[in-house]
Design a protein around this motif. Structure first.
Motif, PDB file in Angstrom:
ATOM      1  N   ASN A 178       0.822  -1.211   0.000  1.00  0.00           N
ATOM      2  CA  ASN A 178       0.000   0.000   0.000  1.00  0.00           C
ATOM      3  C   ASN A 178       0.854   1.258   0.000  1.00  0.00           C
ATOM      4  O   ASN A 178       2.034   1.227   0.339  1.00  0.00           O
ATOM      5  N   THR A 179       0.205   2.365  -0.376  1.00  0.00           N
ATOM      6  CA  THR A 179       0.899   3.636  -0.309  1.00  0.00           C
ATOM      7  C   THR A 179       0.314   4.455   0.835  1.00  0.00           C
ATOM      8  O   THR A 179      -0.776   4.178   1.324  1.00  0.00           O
ATOM      9  N   GLY A 181      -1.641   7.014   2.466  1.00  0.00           N
ATOM     10  CA  GLY A 181      -2.779   7.858   2.114  1.00  0.00           C
ATOM     11  C   GLY A 181      -2.974   7.906   0.610  1.00  0.00           C
ATOM     12  O   GLY A 181      -2.981   6.872  -0.058  1.00  0.00           O
ATOM     13  N   LEU A 182      -3.092   9.107   0.082  1.00  0.00           N
ATOM     14  CA  LEU A 182      -3.296   9.253  -1.360  1.00  0.00           C
ATOM     15  C   LEU A 182      -1.991   9.570  -2.089  1.00  0.00           C
ATOM     16  O   LEU A 182      -1.990   9.872  -3.273  1.00  0.00           O
ATOM     17  N   THR A 183      -0.870   9.526  -1.379  1.00  0.00           N
ATOM     18  CA  THR A 183       0.399   9.827  -2.043  1.00  0.00           C
ATOM     19  C   THR A 183       0.883   8.604  -2.803  1.00  0.00           C
ATOM     20  O   THR A 183       0.279   7.535  -2.725  1.00  0.00           O
TER      21      THR A 183
ATOM     22  N   CYS B  22      -0.188  13.504  -4.917  1.00  0.00           N
ATOM     23  CA  CYS B  22      -1.386  14.015  -4.277  1.00  0.00           C
ATOM     24  C   CYS B  22      -2.374  14.496  -5.326  1.00  0.00           C
ATOM     25  O   CYS B  22      -3.566  14.233  -5.246  1.00  0.00           O
ATOM     26  N   SER B  24      -2.590  13.499  -8.327  1.00  0.00           N
ATOM     27  CA  SER B  24      -3.096  12.466  -9.226  1.00  0.00           C
ATOM     28  C   SER B  24      -4.040  11.493  -8.516  1.00  0.00           C
ATOM     29  O   SER B  24      -4.676  10.680  -9.157  1.00  0.00           O
ATOM     30  N   GLY B  25      -4.111  11.590  -7.216  1.00  0.00           N
ATOM     31  CA  GLY B  25      -5.058  10.746  -6.494  1.00  0.00           C
ATOM     32  C   GLY B  25      -4.529   9.347  -6.276  1.00  0.00           C
ATOM     33  O   GLY B  25      -3.534   9.172  -5.604  1.00  0.00           O
ATOM     34  N   THR B  26      -5.136   8.369  -6.872  1.00  0.00           N
ATOM     35  CA  THR B  26      -4.736   6.994  -6.597  1.00  0.00           C
ATOM     36  C   THR B  26      -3.598   6.565  -7.495  1.00  0.00           C
ATOM     37  O   THR B  26      -3.345   7.152  -8.538  1.00  0.00           O
TER      38      THR B  26
END
Lengths: 355, 348
Positions: A178-179, A181-183, B22, B24-26
């Motif tokens: 996983n990464t 959060g959204l980064t 950030c 670009s989101g996912t």
């Protein structure tokens, strides 16, 4: 600043001296190994971005960073060990053994925190075993950790047989895949970043760091100056074992299993990062930012080759050439600097002897 | 000073990376292909192949077959990747590579069952269809598994070949790989069971099982020992790829081949010269056909023409019709007995 940086006042006007001034600047740049690595990294990024489709997509970057995570994490304690004239080449085997032991816990439906605690405890014990033989019994680190490299790996096969443990707890899977959060920053790289910050701050900002450099520079002097070199070196081995334990968890997450061949051969990546990062083979010298740049350079070179569909064999060749090349360049640069320093010294002293 | 500049650059670079993300989101694979909203490809299909080892001749044969099939059907986009280390972990960067390159389908021979599963799930999330061949991966991370041969039939076929060569009469031995080899032991059990239950083999007698330890020299030596220890020995079954060529060579050099027949399991290319003598028969499968079948399965799957459902049928040009079995398995066919008559149809 040393004498090589400023040409003697008598030569400032001649073209030859201007060339040598330029040369001095280049040499001064080369002497900052992290500056050179940073330049090389940016060059690879630029070439990759211009010539390879999808080179800088979030997915490419995130997977490259995650793949790098375990080896990069282990590189920082090993860098500190090399600075104190030791080395730990058992790190990948330690990672596998810690993962195997924690795997036994979760295979028996044990809670994940217990599995993590077991991994860390086994990592600390593995590090302490290395530390005991090297720091207390004064045996050569290379040979001791070569022995434990085989020993710990062998234990993995004894413990696990040839059957890997799978599935793994969600925590391990998240750590590997996983990464944050959204980064695009993968959790797999976070421990390596923390290790880099800690190692960097300790080495340059804290008394412990000065003791590490002093021990590597001259162990006898360090001891007479009151540095408890044994305790310091022992502690670094334990730190290396703990880092390996975390790396083992990440690698288990990346591969969705705990297998006896987990991280097999990864010590080569670790050692490559450390020495490409300019840490002196003779100890006493090294810079954590340079190791960070070395890791980044290796990561982008690998991604560049990967996305050009270069085979694993050829990737190995390129990494080998880069490492040898870096040794040649550092060697040549320091030889050049040394020669210029000598000639500058003799130029300054010549008038005194003739008059 | 240098230290601070380098650190500052590193921190800046890190910040830049994170902030790009950030916005670009996912983080998912980029699919730069012609896949529609439902993930089905309408135009040419881009297929990536991940072997266990890039230079493995078996895998190169599969690659050549897939490329030939692609050229024949007008889809020439096959990316053959080349891991240099036969571990599952070493295959992960290659899976990520193919995701980045936006392939429509991945054909993979898993070096182990689990290592690539997280990466392959990311591929599936990006709309890429995954087909394993030769060696399966975790079933949740692929659609189809194209299996080269029904392994349960290999033992029976080796015994059939031996029976035919020695007219179903006399002593024979087995020269296996190691005592703990799972496949070999299963085949030997099949051989024993068939001997005792099938009246055709009533006059055949299994005298001993020896082990060649997966080493050519040990196999040669053990084969000669068997021939000398059992003067009435009519044949040896060698169910191992290293053992069969080694045993054939040893018996041939010492003049025993002919008096003693051999059957077993090995790539045809390694035992072709001995098959030609009529004294050796090999149980094998057609490796190019495996490549062709896996390629067409991947392409039809990417086009949403087939789904890995039990009982589904589909046809492959040149190979005929195939039926999907339980758990998405597709069987290339029964292992074939290779004799001097059909040896030329096995290029590997």
């Amino acid at each position: 600043m040393n004498a090589a940086m400023k040409p003697g006042p008598r030569h400032t006007s001649s073209p030859a001296s201007r060339v040598s001034t330029a040369l001095s600047t280049v040499v001064a740049g080369l002497r900052s190994w992290s500056g050179l690595l940073a330049g090389a990294t940016l060059l690879v990024i630029a070439v990759g971005a211009a010539s390879v489709p999808n080179f800088l997509t979030p997915f490419s970057l995130a997977t490259a960073m995650a793949t790098l995570g375990p080896a990069a994490l282990m590189a920082f304690p090993v860098a500190l060990l090399v600075i104190t004239r030791d080395i730990d080449i058992s790190v990948a085997s330690t990672a596998a053994l810690t993962a195997a032991c924690s795997g036994l816990v979760f295979a028996a439906q044990g809670p994940t925190p217990v599995a993590v605690a077991v991994a860390l405890a086994v990592g600390a014990v593995c590090g302490a075993v290395n530390g005991f033989f090297v720091a207390v019994l004064e045996l050569p680190a290379l040979l001791v950790t070569l022995g434990t490299l085989a020993l710990f790996r062998g234990l993995c096969y004894v413990i696990l047989g040839s059957t890997p443990i799978s599935p793994i707890p969600d925590f391990y899977a998240a750590l590997g895949n996983n990464t944050v959060g959204l980064t695009i920053l993968p959790w797999a790289l976070v421990p390596a970043i923390v290790a880099a910050l800690v190692a960097g701050v300790v080495l340059r900002g804290l008394p412990t760091g000065r003791r590490v450099l002093a021990t590597g520079g001259n162990p006898a002097t360090a001891r007479y100056s009151g540095v408890r070199t044994r305790r310091l070196r022992f502690g670094l081995f334990v730190a290396s074992g703990l880092a390996a334990a975390v790396a083992g968890m990440i690698q288990a997450g990346l591969t969705s299993q705990v297998s006896p061949d987990l991280a097999l051969g990864m010590e080569l990546d670790v050692i490559t990062m450390v020495f490409l990062g300019g840490v002196s083979v003779l100890g006493g010298k090294g810079s954590i930012p340079a190791v960070v740049w070395a890791a980044a350079l290796l990561m982008f070179i690998r991604k560049f080759l990967q996305l050009n569909n270069v085979s694993g064999y050829a990737q190995g060749i390129v990494i080998g050439v880069v490492l040898i090349g870096s040794l040649v360049v550092t060697n040549a640069a320091s030889a050049l600097v040394e020669r210029r320093r000598r000639s500058a010294v003799s130029a300054e002293s010549t008038p005194a002897t003739t008059s | 000073m240098r230290f601070r500049i380098a650190t500052a650059t590193a921190v800046l670079a890190m910040g830049a990376l994170v902030s790009t993300a950030c916005s670009s989101g996912t983080v998912s694979g980029t699919s730069s292909t012609t896949a529609g909203a439902n993930g089905c490809v309408s135009g040419p299909v881009k297929v990536g192949i991940i072997p266990k080892l890039g230079t493995d001749p078996y895998m190169v044969t599969v690659k050549n077959a897939a490329e030939a099939a692609a050229a024949a059907s007008g889809n020439s986009d096959v990316i053959y990747t080349s891991p240099s280390d036969a571990s599952g972990a070493a295959q992960i960067p290659f899976v990520n590579q193919l995701i980045s390159q936006g392939v429509n389908a991945i054909m993979i021979s898993g070096s182990d069952v689990n290592s690539t599963s997280a990466a392959l799930k990311k591929a599936q999330d990006a709309g890429i269809k995954v087909v394993s061949f030769d060696s399966d991966v975790a079933s949740g991370s692929r659609g189809f598994f194209v299996n080269q041969a029904d392994t349960s039939l290999i033992g029976a076929q080796m015994l059939t070949a031996m029976g035919d060569m020695i007219d179903h009469e006399g002593d024979f031995a087995v020269l296996s790989s190691t005592q703990t080899a799972v496949n070999q032991n299963a085949w030997i059990d099949t051989i024993r069971a068939t001997l005792s239950s099938d009246p055709r083999y009533a006059k055949m007698n299994l005298v001993t099982v020896a082990y060649g330890e997966e080493k050519a020299d040990v196999n040669s030596q053990k084969a000669l020992e068997l021939v000398r220890a059992y003067p009435d020995l009519k044949g040896i079954i060698v169910p191992a790829g290293i053992g069969l060529p080694a045993a054939a060579e040893a018996l041939s050099k010492n003049g025993y081949l002919g008096k003693v027949k051999l059957s077993g399991l090995a790539p045809v290319s390694l035992v072709k010269q001995y098959i030609a003598t009529g004294n050796v028969q090999d149980v094998w499968w057609n490796v190019p056909d495996l490549g062709t079948l896996a390629y067409h399965t991947a392409v039809q799957y990417a086009k949403c023409q087939i789904e890995p459902k039990d009982g589904a049928k589909y046809s492959v040009p040149g190979l005929g019709e195939f039926t999907v079995g339980a758990d998405g398995q597709v069987l290339l066919g029964p292992p074939t007995i290779v004799t001097p008559q059909n040896t030329d149809s096995f290029p590997f």
